[in-house]
Design an enzyme around this catalytic site. Structure first.
Site, PDB file in Angstrom:
ATOM      1  N   ASP A   1      -0.168 -38.019 -36.771  1.00 33.75           N
ATOM      2  CA  ASP A   1      -1.027 -37.594 -35.666  1.00 33.75           C
ATOM      3  C   ASP A   1      -0.187 -37.273 -34.428  1.00 33.75           C
ATOM      4  O   ASP A   1       0.987 -37.639 -34.354  1.00 33.75           O
ATOM      5  CB  ASP A   1      -2.067 -38.679 -35.338  1.00 33.75           C
ATOM      6  CG  ASP A   1      -1.443 -40.019 -34.970  1.00 33.75           C
ATOM      7  OD1 ASP A   1      -0.334 -40.326 -35.466  1.00 33.75           O
ATOM      8  OD2 ASP A   1      -2.036 -40.773 -34.174  1.00 33.75           O
TER       9      ASP A   1
ATOM     10  N   GLU B   1      -1.212 -43.432 -35.247  1.00 30.59           N
ATOM     11  CA  GLU B   1      -0.196 -44.143 -34.449  1.00 30.59           C
ATOM     12  C   GLU B   1      -0.452 -43.971 -32.967  1.00 30.59           C
ATOM     13  O   GLU B   1      -0.169 -44.851 -32.174  1.00 30.59           O
ATOM     14  CB  GLU B   1       1.210 -43.647 -34.814  1.00 30.59           C
ATOM     15  CG  GLU B   1       2.335 -44.536 -34.305  1.00 30.59           C
ATOM     16  CD  GLU B   1       2.815 -44.219 -32.895  1.00 30.59           C
ATOM     17  OE1 GLU B   1       3.539 -45.046 -32.325  1.00 30.59           O
ATOM     18  OE2 GLU B   1       2.467 -43.153 -32.344  1.00 30.59           O
TER      19      GLU B   1
HETATM   20 ZN    ZN Z   1       5.480 -41.084 -31.906  1.00 31.74          ZN
END
Ligand code: ZN
Length: 434
Positions: free
Chosen positions: A83, A147
């Site tokens: 992401d 993340e």
């Molecule tokens: Zn990163």
């Protein structure tokens, strides 16, 4: 050495992954699945059997294992997130999801954070399949979702629900390390991360007596909150040197021919000049007020006022962080963690660190590897729950006119093709010997 095809593929994959928009707006608003499928297809093409894993539909993670030649050796985790943070197209010179390759540079959101590293991992693994290379240790390759938000659909989910996939992993590598840091005086440093500060995002709540704005009010929640926020924002946190930060200061001082006087760190940082940037945010805890929320009408004193604080603490300094917050908030304001993540500390005298250092120095003989501690956090925090010691190692050789740190989450994020080629060579060498 990685072959020409690997050098071509790393550019193609960086660009290809950037074109798949995996913007993570938080609150579950993200779809990593197309990027996960892109990565999984390429792993499958290298003869691996990638697993696609989701806690939430569309929030896809990819995990694959490469069997090493030494079954007695511990496994190594190599992970990258799929992401990216949002990008406002109007602010950019090129469209942030174009993946355009122009004048030897790949442009787009994720070019350094961290579709570049995802692409490097894929390119290396595929070149090994062509050459019949097997690493010594088992390698577990993981591409994660989420993340850039809570990691609950990504590494957190993998660590909690699929620990079996990481069996035998003792160490891991991922983003934010081994990039060129130009010190402005001709020296090129390659900081490798061996620790992360912990994350303490705080919600402060002040309570008081609601009432008319024209009356005397000594129990005003807004005043109480403002006072606490000011105390926190102005607090001078004491120095707390972790083993990694100590090593960073000592190595930098030696490199610059300065006495490593750790009794006067602020003076030492001054003497280090621009290189101090690598250390200054990690010599103490910190707490920055970032959001305020109170009131609904100008002539009404509200009964409650809320603030948010971005707090960060060093390994071993979390208790002190909590106690200090208790003190600074005082009796009229309560605080709680809105988000809480551990601090990490990895040894810099490990065999793995020495191998990372050697791999960088082989391809950048003019460079100086130094350990450093990340001021923020990565997926390594989640994987630490499985006993995995994380390092930041995503090698990139960068020209001096590119401000790498500013590109993270920045406008016109981009990465030179040559930097990707360097990264593939270093990663290939390191993973072969790790
Ligand atoms: Zn990163």
């Amino acid at each position: 050495m990685a072959d020409q095809q690997a050098l071509d593929e790393v550019v193609e994959y960086t660009s290809g992954l950037i074109r798949i928009d995996t913007t993570n707006r938080g609150g579950g608003d993200c779809q990593e699945r197309p990027a996960a499928e892109y990565a999984a297809e390429r792993l499958a093409g290298a003869g691996l059997e990638p697993l696609l894993l989701e806690r939430t539909p569309g929030r896809t993670n990819v995990v694959a294992r490469i069997e090493g030649t030494d079954p007695s050796a511990d496994a190594l985790l190599v992970h990258g997130h799929l992401d990216v943070v949002p990008a406002e197209a109007a602010d950019w010179s090129v469209h942030p999801f174009s993946g355009e390759v122009r004048d030897g540079v790949v442009w787009g959101r994720g070019a350094v954070d961290m579709k570049n590293m995802d692409a490097m991992i894929l390119a290396v693994v595929r070149s090994w399949a062509r050459e019949g290379v097997r690493p010594r240790r088992d390698l577990v390759i993981a591409f994660t979702a989420d993340e850039e938000a809570s990691a609950e659909d990504g590494s957190g989910f993998l660590a909690d629900r699929h620990p079996e996939l990481f069996e035998g992993c003792t160490e891991g590598i991922s983003e934010s390390g081994a990039f060129t840091f130009h010190d402005g005086a001709g020296r090129q440093l390659y900081p490798i991360a061996a620790g992360e500060r912990g994350t303490g995002w705080l919600k402060l709540t002040a309570r008081g007596r609601a009432g008319h704005g024209s009356k005397v009010n000594r129990e005003n929640a807004v005043t109480r909150l403002a006072a606490a926020v000011t105390r926190i924002g102005e607090h001078e946190w004491p120095l707390r040197l972790t083993p990694t930060v100590r090593a960073a200061l000592t190595e930098l001082a030696a490199l610059y021919g300065i006495e490593a006087d750790l009794t006067d760190v602020d003076r030492l940082l001054e003497k280090l000049g621009p290189a101090a940037k690598l250390v200054e945010a990690t010599v103490r805890n910190s707490a920055n007020p970032t959001m305020l929320d109170a009131g609904y009408k100008l002539n009404v004193v509200p009964g409650e006022a809320v603030a948010h604080i971005d707090g960060r603490y060093l390994a071993g300094a979390e208790e002190e962080f909590r106690a200090t917050l208790d003190e600074l908030t005082g009796p009229d304001v309560t605080w709680e963690f809105a988000h809480h993540e551990v601090a990490l500390q990895a040894p810099v005298d490990s065999a793995l660190f020495a191998r990372m250092r050697a791999a960088v120095e082989e391809f950048a003989p003019e460079g100086h590897v130094v350990p450093y501690c990340m001021s923020g956090g990565t997926d390594a925090k989640q994987f630490s729950r499985l006993g995995i010691t994380g390092y930041g190692f995503a090698p990139l050789k960068l020209p001096e006119d590119l401000d790498y740190q500013a590109l993270f989450h920045g406008v016109d994020e981009r990465v030179p093709v040559e930097a990707l080629h360097f990264g593939v060579q270093v990663l290939d060498r390191f993973l072969r010997t790790a």
